[in-house]
Motif scaffolding. Sequence first.
Motif, PDB file in Angstrom:
ATOM      1  N   LEU A  80       0.813  -1.217   0.000  1.00  0.00           N
ATOM      2  CA  LEU A  80       0.000   0.000   0.000  1.00  0.00           C
ATOM      3  C   LEU A  80       0.846   1.266   0.000  1.00  0.00           C
ATOM      4  CD1 LEU A  80      -2.714  -1.124   2.553  1.00  0.00           C
ATOM      5  CD2 LEU A  80      -3.022  -0.794   0.089  1.00  0.00           C
ATOM      6  N   SER A  81       2.165   1.104   0.103  1.00  0.00           N
ATOM      7  CA  SER A  81       3.059   2.261   0.184  1.00  0.00           C
ATOM      8  C   SER A  81       3.535   2.672  -1.204  1.00  0.00           C
ATOM      9  CB  SER A  81       4.275   1.921   1.053  1.00  0.00           C
ATOM     10  OG  SER A  81       5.162   1.076   0.337  1.00  0.00           O
ATOM     11  N   VAL A  82       4.397   3.667  -1.223  1.00  0.00           N
ATOM     12  CA  VAL A  82       5.007   4.105  -2.472  1.00  0.00           C
ATOM     13  C   VAL A  82       5.868   2.992  -3.052  1.00  0.00           C
ATOM     14  CG1 VAL A  82       6.588   5.805  -3.469  1.00  0.00           C
ATOM     15  CG2 VAL A  82       4.968   6.505  -1.720  1.00  0.00           C
ATOM     16  N   GLU A  83       6.458   2.190  -2.193  1.00  0.00           N
ATOM     17  CA  GLU A  83       7.308   1.070  -2.628  1.00  0.00           C
ATOM     18  C   GLU A  83       6.483  -0.201  -2.786  1.00  0.00           C
ATOM     19  OE1 GLU A  83      10.413   1.352  -3.543  1.00  0.00           O
ATOM     20  OE2 GLU A  83      10.478   3.462  -3.005  1.00  0.00           O
ATOM     21  N   LYS A  84       5.353  -0.086  -3.480  1.00  0.00           N
ATOM     22  CA  LYS A  84       4.442  -1.224  -3.599  1.00  0.00           C
ATOM     23  C   LYS A  84       5.079  -2.421  -4.275  1.00  0.00           C
ATOM     24  CE  LYS A  84       2.034   1.033  -7.295  1.00  0.00           C
ATOM     25  NZ  LYS A  84       2.045   2.364  -6.793  1.00  0.00           N
ATOM     26  N   ASN A  85       6.026  -2.201  -5.188  1.00  0.00           N
ATOM     27  CA  ASN A  85       6.639  -3.321  -5.893  1.00  0.00           C
ATOM     28  C   ASN A  85       7.384  -4.235  -4.932  1.00  0.00           C
ATOM     29  OD1 ASN A  85       9.168  -4.349  -7.824  1.00  0.00           O
ATOM     30  ND2 ASN A  85       7.140  -4.398  -8.770  1.00  0.00           N
ATOM     31  N   ALA A  86       8.083  -3.672  -3.974  1.00  0.00           N
ATOM     32  CA  ALA A  86       8.789  -4.494  -2.981  1.00  0.00           C
ATOM     33  C   ALA A  86       7.786  -5.291  -2.150  1.00  0.00           C
ATOM     34  CB  ALA A  86       9.648  -3.611  -2.076  1.00  0.00           C
ATOM     35  N   GLY A  87       6.678  -4.681  -1.794  1.00  0.00           N
ATOM     36  CA  GLY A  87       5.646  -5.379  -1.040  1.00  0.00           C
ATOM     37  C   GLY A  87       5.029  -6.513  -1.834  1.00  0.00           C
ATOM     38  N   LEU A  88       4.834  -6.288  -3.129  1.00  0.00           N
ATOM     39  CA  LEU A  88       4.253  -7.333  -3.964  1.00  0.00           C
ATOM     40  C   LEU A  88       5.216  -8.505  -4.131  1.00  0.00           C
ATOM     41  CD1 LEU A  88       2.507  -4.976  -6.498  1.00  0.00           C
ATOM     42  CD2 LEU A  88       1.370  -6.521  -4.886  1.00  0.00           C
ATOM     43  N   TRP A  89       6.505  -8.210  -4.267  1.00  0.00           N
ATOM     44  CA  TRP A  89       7.483  -9.311  -4.354  1.00  0.00           C
ATOM     45  C   TRP A  89       7.575 -10.047  -3.023  1.00  0.00           C
ATOM     46  CZ3 TRP A  89       8.445 -11.649  -8.513  1.00  0.00           C
ATOM     47  CH2 TRP A  89       8.537 -10.973  -9.734  1.00  0.00           C
ATOM     48  N   ALA A  90       7.399  -9.331  -1.919  1.00  0.00           N
ATOM     49  CA  ALA A  90       7.359 -10.003  -0.615  1.00  0.00           C
ATOM     50  C   ALA A  90       6.150 -10.932  -0.545  1.00  0.00           C
ATOM     51  CB  ALA A  90       7.308  -8.968   0.511  1.00  0.00           C
ATOM     52  N   ARG A  91       5.050 -10.510  -1.139  1.00  0.00           N
ATOM     53  CA  ARG A  91       3.862 -11.368  -1.186  1.00  0.00           C
ATOM     54  C   ARG A  91       4.138 -12.616  -2.024  1.00  0.00           C
ATOM     55  NH1 ARG A  91      -1.016 -10.652   0.123  1.00  0.00           N
ATOM     56  NH2 ARG A  91      -1.788 -11.562  -1.808  1.00  0.00           N
ATOM     57  N   VAL A  92       4.817 -12.454  -3.151  1.00  0.00           N
ATOM     58  CA  VAL A  92       5.140 -13.604  -4.004  1.00  0.00           C
ATOM     59  C   VAL A  92       5.982 -14.615  -3.223  1.00  0.00           C
ATOM     60  CG1 VAL A  92       6.411 -14.362  -6.058  1.00  0.00           C
ATOM     61  CG2 VAL A  92       4.950 -12.326  -6.185  1.00  0.00           C
ATOM     62  N   GLY A  93       7.002 -14.119  -2.532  1.00  0.00           N
ATOM     63  CA  GLY A  93       7.825 -15.008  -1.711  1.00  0.00           C
ATOM     64  C   GLY A  93       7.018 -15.662  -0.607  1.00  0.00           C
ATOM     65  N   GLY A  94       6.120 -14.909  -0.008  1.00  0.00           N
ATOM     66  CA  GLY A  94       5.266 -15.441   1.042  1.00  0.00           C
ATOM     67  C   GLY A  94       4.334 -16.527   0.521  1.00  0.00           C
TER      68      GLY A  94
END
Length: 181
Positions: A80-94
């Motif tokens: 939900l942050s400006v760095e959404k791409n990092a969060g989405l890749w964290a979701r992929v790993g999760g």
Amino acid sequence: MFHFSNIVRSKGDPTIVESGPSLKRPQDQLARALGWFSLGLGVVELLAPRRVTETLGMEGSETLVRAFGVREIVAGIMSLSVEKNAGLWARVGGDGLDAAALLSGLTSDNPKKGNIALALLMVGGIAMLDYRAAQDTKPRRPPRDAKRKLYPGRSGFPKGVKAAKDRAKDMIQHATAGVTS
């Protein structure tokens, strides 16, 4: 017409009369939806791990479920942050970690292995959405051979630095003239 956004506005702020089309790109909307989903799932895993493990027939794994809940919440906040791409890749790993944990519970003696199979299907579907969103929101970089735009002669002042200095001097003189008289 009533707009929900008007509730949070301060007194004196203009009210929204009519909403226009969203400026968010579809991939940004998907990232936002996945971020909120991650937060919701993380809260459930963090606050009700026993319910999750009982549903899957994986009692005794509550600490792991809580840890996964924290991971989901962090990934959701990042998505939900400006760095959404990092969060989405964290979701992929999760998603990979979730699948591995679920596979460990897919044993012949687990009476709820049907629930695990369903959970694996859901994780697989969400993983595809996460991967797609991560790919679509990755930062765009110009090609290596692209010419960079350089503006060495620009000052940021529309009429030039000299005009800005002259205007500042005039304002100071005008302000001090009123004080000395």
